[in-house]
Design a protein around this motif. Sequence first.
Motif, PDB file in Angstrom:
ATOM      1  N   GLN A 498       0.808  -1.223   0.000  1.00  0.00           N
ATOM      2  CA  GLN A 498       0.000   0.000   0.000  1.00  0.00           C
ATOM      3  C   GLN A 498       0.845   1.280   0.000  1.00  0.00           C
ATOM      4  O   GLN A 498       0.282   2.380  -0.063  1.00  0.00           O
ATOM      5  CB  GLN A 498      -0.984   0.004   1.186  1.00  0.00           C
ATOM      6  CG  GLN A 498      -0.358   0.191   2.559  1.00  0.00           C
ATOM      7  CD  GLN A 498       0.152  -1.129   3.154  1.00  0.00           C
ATOM      8  OE1 GLN A 498       0.373  -2.091   2.430  1.00  0.00           O
ATOM      9  NE2 GLN A 498       0.357  -1.165   4.447  1.00  0.00           N
ATOM     10  N   ALA A 499       2.177   1.143   0.082  1.00  0.00           N
ATOM     11  CA  ALA A 499       3.016   2.357   0.162  1.00  0.00           C
ATOM     12  C   ALA A 499       3.027   3.074  -1.191  1.00  0.00           C
ATOM     13  O   ALA A 499       3.369   2.497  -2.213  1.00  0.00           O
ATOM     14  CB  ALA A 499       4.439   1.975   0.554  1.00  0.00           C
ATOM     15  N   ARG A 500       2.579   4.305  -1.184  1.00  0.00           N
ATOM     16  CA  ARG A 500       2.562   5.120  -2.425  1.00  0.00           C
ATOM     17  C   ARG A 500       2.971   6.547  -2.072  1.00  0.00           C
ATOM     18  O   ARG A 500       2.763   6.996  -0.955  1.00  0.00           O
ATOM     19  CB  ARG A 500       1.146   5.190  -3.021  1.00  0.00           C
ATOM     20  CG  ARG A 500       0.606   3.887  -3.572  1.00  0.00           C
ATOM     21  CD  ARG A 500       1.276   3.511  -4.915  1.00  0.00           C
ATOM     22  NE  ARG A 500       0.630   2.355  -5.497  1.00  0.00           N
ATOM     23  CZ  ARG A 500       0.888   1.087  -5.149  1.00  0.00           C
ATOM     24  NH1 ARG A 500       1.781   0.836  -4.212  1.00  0.00           N
ATOM     25  NH2 ARG A 500       0.255   0.095  -5.723  1.00  0.00           N
ATOM     26  N   LEU A 501       3.494   7.269  -3.035  1.00  0.00           N
ATOM     27  CA  LEU A 501       3.794   8.693  -2.806  1.00  0.00           C
ATOM     28  C   LEU A 501       2.490   9.489  -2.699  1.00  0.00           C
ATOM     29  O   LEU A 501       1.514   9.143  -3.354  1.00  0.00           O
ATOM     30  CB  LEU A 501       4.635   9.249  -3.949  1.00  0.00           C
ATOM     31  CG  LEU A 501       6.093   8.794  -3.958  1.00  0.00           C
ATOM     32  CD1 LEU A 501       6.791   9.356  -5.191  1.00  0.00           C
ATOM     33  CD2 LEU A 501       6.821   9.292  -2.703  1.00  0.00           C
TER      34      LEU A 501
END
Length: 501
Positions: A498-501
């Motif tokens: 789920q890590a996104r900028l």
Amino acid sequence: MQWVIIDSRVYDLSSFAKLHPGGQSVLLDPEIAGGDATEQFFALHRTEVLDRYSRLQIGTIEGEEAQIKSHIPGSLSAVPYAEPNWLSPGFHSPYYKEHHHRLRAVMRKFVDEVVYPDAQKHERDGTPPSQRVFDEMARLNITAMRVGPGKHLQGRVLMDGIISVEEASPSQFDPFHELIINQELSRIHARGYADGLAGGTIIGLPPIIKFAQPALRDKIVDEVLSHKKALCLAVTEAFAGSDVQGLRCRATRTKDGWIVNGTKKWITNSTWAHYFTVACKADDGEIVVLVVERGEGIETKPIKTSYSSGSAGTGFVTFDNVHVPFENQLGAGQPGLNIILANFNHERWVLTVSTIAGQRIIFEECFKWAAQRKVFGKPLAAQPVIRQKLASMISRFESCQAWLENITFQMCAMSAKEQAKHLASQIAFLKMHATRASQATAADAVQIFGGRGITQSGLGTHIEHYHRTLLIDAVGGGAEDVLGDLGVRQILRLMPRQARL
Ligand SMILES: Cc1cc2nc3c(=O)[nH]c(=O)nc-3n(C[C@H](O)[C@H](O)[C@H](O)COP(=O)(O)OP(=O)(O)OC[C@H]3O[C@@H](n4cnc5c(N)ncnc54)[C@H](O)[C@@H]3O)c2cc1C
């Protein structure tokens, strides 16, 4: 009569002048003969030269005291940053206990008195360390401690009892003890010889301790830790270094054992090893790890490298139809690749420990030289560009040491399984960072020493040696680029989806 004063001591050079390696005329120079030649002497010689010719001293200047002190075996350096924080007056550390300090003190004395003179001799002539040094290391159980904490330490008297039986127990003996021993052993300015001191055992014995059948394990542990026999780790081949899976050394299963055929390259201590911990490819393509005893079908030939002409015992090994009993297989039933990969973390950590200690002793050489060398009428250290190089050196090795101590603390606190999960990338990144820092420090050191930095004798002798030999740490146990890549691949696996900028 040819008298001269050096550091308030008066020397009669009359009989020595003709033998002076730099010629007699320099001693007759009016600036030197009959006067105080302290500055001129230390512009050209190390303090050891004064010690070597102490017989020429005939007196001292009345009312004055010699200022320049020779190194007292076992003593700490008073030069700023020449010792890590935990050994510097006024500093504190959460990591080191009283017994670590005790171990450090006896190790320093042992290294200064026993190892250093032997190392300087054998590094030059390219021969293995003296058996006398191995015997002392066995008696004090130094090699046993360098293999790390574990049951192999049980019942051993460590450093003549300086470390008590309770302190040697698995609950108290920890990787900081190992760190201390390895950093002290890295002070000898003899990189090849340092690996000659059982480097093969340090990297080749842990898999035997963890995965060999008890009878084989106990026999080999006893023989190699007493230095009656030597061991090496043989993984790399001409065709397979970074790519361990690409091994070609073959192990064929027969009804009464394995038959090994193939070659291994750059194997440390192999030229005198009695045992080889060997990674081979079985017929089904899986890697198997075998303990092979020297005998029929095994040949070793020395390989000269820029880091060692012979004192490390680096060699090329050939196995021709070598019979190996089934009971010599390590961790039968487990993938051999895992055994090799698990072993790498310890090997890389050991290499990192020594490469960081190496930077610090090179800084000490540079700092002393920058203070004593005069150029353009002032000390070298008066030049901002030199001070900048010294500052960069300090920043590099202090940050490496702090990271190393943090990782070492994690090794104390984590289980073996947790270490495999969390520390492989940490150790890989630190090793890459530390060996790049060593190369920058070597380049700076050569600039500070000028021509002496590439001369194999005199004031810059340790700088020349360091600059020529340090790349073993950048390649051995995994090349820098490969380790950086390995670390990032490992953490990519941990990246949350789920890590996104
Ligand atoms: C003096 C010495 C002593 C040694 N002692 C031992 C020993 O005791 N036991 C033992 O088993 N081995 C030993 N080795 C071998 C050492 O571990 C290997 O040299 C090292 O792992 C690199 O393998 P290689 O030399 O075959 O280089 P290669 O695998 O051929 O790689 C060459 C270069 O290519 C680059 N490269 C390769 N793969 C990648 C990648 N995936 N990503 C980015 N760049 C890459 C790297 O820059 C690397 O340096 C020793 C080596 C030396 C020189």
